[in-house]
Write an enzyme that holds these catalytic residues in place. Structure first.
Site, PDB file in Angstrom:
ATOM      1  N   GLU A 189       0.927  -1.094   0.164  1.00  0.00           N
ATOM      2  CA  GLU A 189      -0.108  -0.213   0.025  1.00  0.00           C
ATOM      3  C   GLU A 189       0.884   1.178  -0.228  1.00  0.00           C
ATOM      4  O   GLU A 189       0.632   2.134   0.844  1.00  0.00           O
ATOM      5  CB  GLU A 189      -0.945  -0.094   1.436  1.00  0.00           C
ATOM      6  CG  GLU A 189      -1.949  -1.199   1.124  1.00  0.00           C
ATOM      7  CD  GLU A 189      -3.293  -0.908   2.231  1.00  0.00           C
ATOM      8  OE1 GLU A 189      -3.282  -0.181   2.856  1.00  0.00           O
ATOM      9  OE2 GLU A 189      -4.025  -1.799   1.786  1.00  0.00           O
ATOM     10  N   GLU A 233      -4.675  -8.578  -0.525  1.00  0.00           N
ATOM     11  CA  GLU A 233      -5.600  -8.466   0.769  1.00  0.00           C
ATOM     12  C   GLU A 233      -6.975  -8.389   0.224  1.00  0.00           C
ATOM     13  O   GLU A 233      -7.289  -7.283  -0.637  1.00  0.00           O
ATOM     14  CB  GLU A 233      -5.134  -7.257   1.332  1.00  0.00           C
ATOM     15  CG  GLU A 233      -3.771  -7.439   2.218  1.00  0.00           C
ATOM     16  CD  GLU A 233      -3.340  -6.198   2.759  1.00  0.00           C
ATOM     17  OE1 GLU A 233      -4.334  -5.455   3.638  1.00  0.00           O
ATOM     18  OE2 GLU A 233      -2.350  -5.891   3.127  1.00  0.00           O
TER      19      GLU A 233
HETATM   20  O1  AHR Z   1      -5.444  -6.112   6.670  1.00  0.00           O
HETATM   21  C1  AHR Z   1      -5.100  -4.676   7.612  1.00  0.00           C
HETATM   22  C2  AHR Z   1      -4.541  -3.667   6.926  1.00  0.00           C
HETATM   23  O2  AHR Z   1      -5.531  -3.245   5.491  1.00  0.00           O
HETATM   24  C3  AHR Z   1      -3.270  -3.970   6.329  1.00  0.00           C
HETATM   25  O3  AHR Z   1      -2.331  -3.559   7.306  1.00  0.00           O
HETATM   26  C4  AHR Z   1      -3.139  -2.716   5.264  1.00  0.00           C
HETATM   27  O4  AHR Z   1      -2.454  -3.292   4.011  1.00  0.00           O
HETATM   28  C5  AHR Z   1      -4.499  -2.695   4.872  1.00  0.00           C
HETATM   29  O5  AHR Z   1      -4.942  -1.326   4.920  1.00  0.00           O
END
Ligand code: AHR
Length: 496
Positions: A174, A298
């Site tokens: 991110e 994710e």
């Molecule tokens: O999964 C929780 C958070 O969500 C992670 O650390 C981040 O990459 C995303 O914003």
């Protein structure tokens, strides 16, 4: 409209890569400490410090890959903190997740041991935000170099004479946000610099993953690749994977939602299909000479903080609604398997859409776990084409009306067994569908169903088996028909 599911066995050319069923674990709340790691001296049964009950449960769902150490934490993690004698490892503040003290007891070697125990490939997310090129380059040498360098000797002294052969490397996480707040052009320059020094050692061929968009943000992808250009093949700046993140979020709360909010969240989950199609098309347009792997490293639900829990520890319950989010998403991944290289649901234990929740010595399996268990037969199978006709269900989001199809699904063939997974999103009605199998005949089948008497049903430490799959054998009849229970996930298996 009478519902109809048509499965064609004409084209089985696409493999559903096992990595589409991947997982993610971050140093966040009780995911690693307590959830996965209790330490070798704990009274909780463990194998080299890793919880034995959690290992056994995870192993059963056949996790192909596990991403670690973050998340946002990855861009503030310094891998050298997590090697060597545990008693002398430093204590650091986890600036992203509640300013917890991270004692670094679970570091590179412990992670590799966990991966070995659950049978998953490791995926390391490197630190681009607050780290250095040298630090990431050294981590790759430490993990993968088989020769006689100082870092390889250090790995050996720390208990691993043989290299770990880590294939998957994230070059930041991110980076449009917690990974350094870059704009896409600046990240493209940083990415090239980092990737230049990440090398293959021996037989370990690295698969380097760049930070892709937040959701389906086209601009991040377009601007990154415009700046990145086509790297000179001699420049060693390689890019193999492009990782988007997509959290469908919530509607209501984890445990309290109306029927409209049930549909609203399921509908939001299906947006991942648009993301896959559009980001795949962008990659093919912007980087036509290299087949860059599309990854969603994710994804999942993200509900409001649970009362009584630390709001930054992201602990949430998982109900039948989360199970349907998982099943709809996995069906979409199967149906677009040729466009995807990997996905990783967030997160494995005690955080967001977890497989497992732990409390002291006990643990429970969430409805999402059961979906991963039922769907594991798709891993590594040949994808079969599925067409589904069913009614649209209309629901309200504020003053607007939206709709979602009642039935969704996917199919695959492995070892001469056809697997058809079907989600009935209807909150209260079973849906009977005719099942047409083109190219084979249908008769006896085994059926596993995940359903409950209430759309908010979930497992608790007092009642850990309220939501669990039921299995039975059926004869499908002529023409073959099956009634899919309301708000359910069904996996039908037939020998061809
Ligand atoms: O999964 C929780 C958070 O969500 C992670 O650390 C981040 O990459 C995303 O914003």
């Amino acid at each position: 409209m009478p519902a109809k599911i048509t499965v064609s066995l004409q084209d089985l050319s696409v493999e559903i890569r096992r990595e589409l069923y991947g997982h993610f674990a971050e140093h966040l709340g009780a995911c690693v400490d307590e959830g996965l790691w209790v330490g070798p001296n704990s009274k909780i049964p463990n194998t080299d410090g890793v919880r034995t009950d959690v290992v056994e449960a995870l192993r059963k769902i056949n996790p192909p890959v596990l991403r670690w150490p973050g998340g946002c934490y990855a861009d503030d993690y310094h891998w050298t903190d997590g090697i060597g004698p545990r008693e002398s490892r430093p204590r650091r503040v986890n600036i992203w997740w509640g300013q917890n003290i991270e004692c670094n007891q679970f570091g590179t070697h412990e992670f590799m041991r966990l991966c070995e125990l659950i049978g998953a490939q490791p995926y390391l997310a490197g630190n681009l935000g607050s780290g250095t090129v040298r630090e990431m380059r050294d981590w790759a040498e430490y993990c993968n170099f088989a020769g006689d360098s100082t870092l390889a000797r250090q790995r050996s002294e720390n208990g691993s004479p043989y290299p770990f052969d880590v294939k998957y490397w994230g070059v930041g996480n991110e980076n449009w946000g917690c990974g350094g707040n870059f704009n896409p052009e600046d990240y493209a320059i940083e990415y090239r610099r980092y990737a230049t020094y990440l090398r293959d050692y021996g037989n370990s061929k690295l698969f380097l993953i760049a930070c892709g968009p937040n959701g389906n943000n086209h601009e991040w992808t377009r601007r990154f690749f415009t700046k990145y250009g086509i790297p000179d093949p001699f420049a060693n700046a390689r890019l193999h994977g492009w990782a988007a993140h997509y959290y469908c979020g919530t509607a209501g709360t984890a445990l309290q939602y109306s029927t409209d909010q049930w549909y609203e969240l399921l509908h939001k989950a299906t947006y991942i299909e648009t993301l896959i199609k559009e980001q795949r098309a962008l990659l093919d347009e912007l980087s036509p000479h290299q087949k860059i792997g599309l990854i969603i490293d994710e994804w999942g639900t993200w509900h409001p903080p649970t009362p009584g829990r630390h709001p930054q520890h992201l602990w949430q319950q998982s109900t039948m609604r989360d199970a349907l989010v998982a099943a709809l998403s996995l069906d979409i991944f199967n149906n677009h398997a040729e466009k995807l290289t990997m996905t990783n649901i967030a997160q494995t234990v005690n955080v967001l859409q977890a497989m497992i929740l732990t409390e002291g010595e006990t643990m429970l399996l969430t409805p999402t776990y059961h979906v991963y268990d039922l769907y594991q037969v798709h891993q590594g199978a040949r994808r079969a084409n599925v067409q589904i006709e069913s009614n649209e269900i209309s629901f309200a989001v504020g003053s607007e009306r939206r709709s979602i199809a009642a039935l969704h699904g996917s199919a695959s063939v492995k070892e001469n067994v056809l697997t058809l997974s079907v989600v009935n999103t209807h909150a209260s009605l079973p849906i009977e569908a005719e099942i047409v199998l083109e190219g084979a005949s249908l008769d006896e089948a085994s059926v596993a169903t995940l359903a409950a008497d209430d759309i908010t049903a979930h497992n608790t430490f007092d009642d850990p088996n309220r939501v669990a799959p039921q299995t039975h054998n059926i004869t499908l009849g002529n023409p073959p028909r099956y009634s899919f229970p309301a708000a359910s996930v069904t996996v039908i298996r037939m020998r061809l």
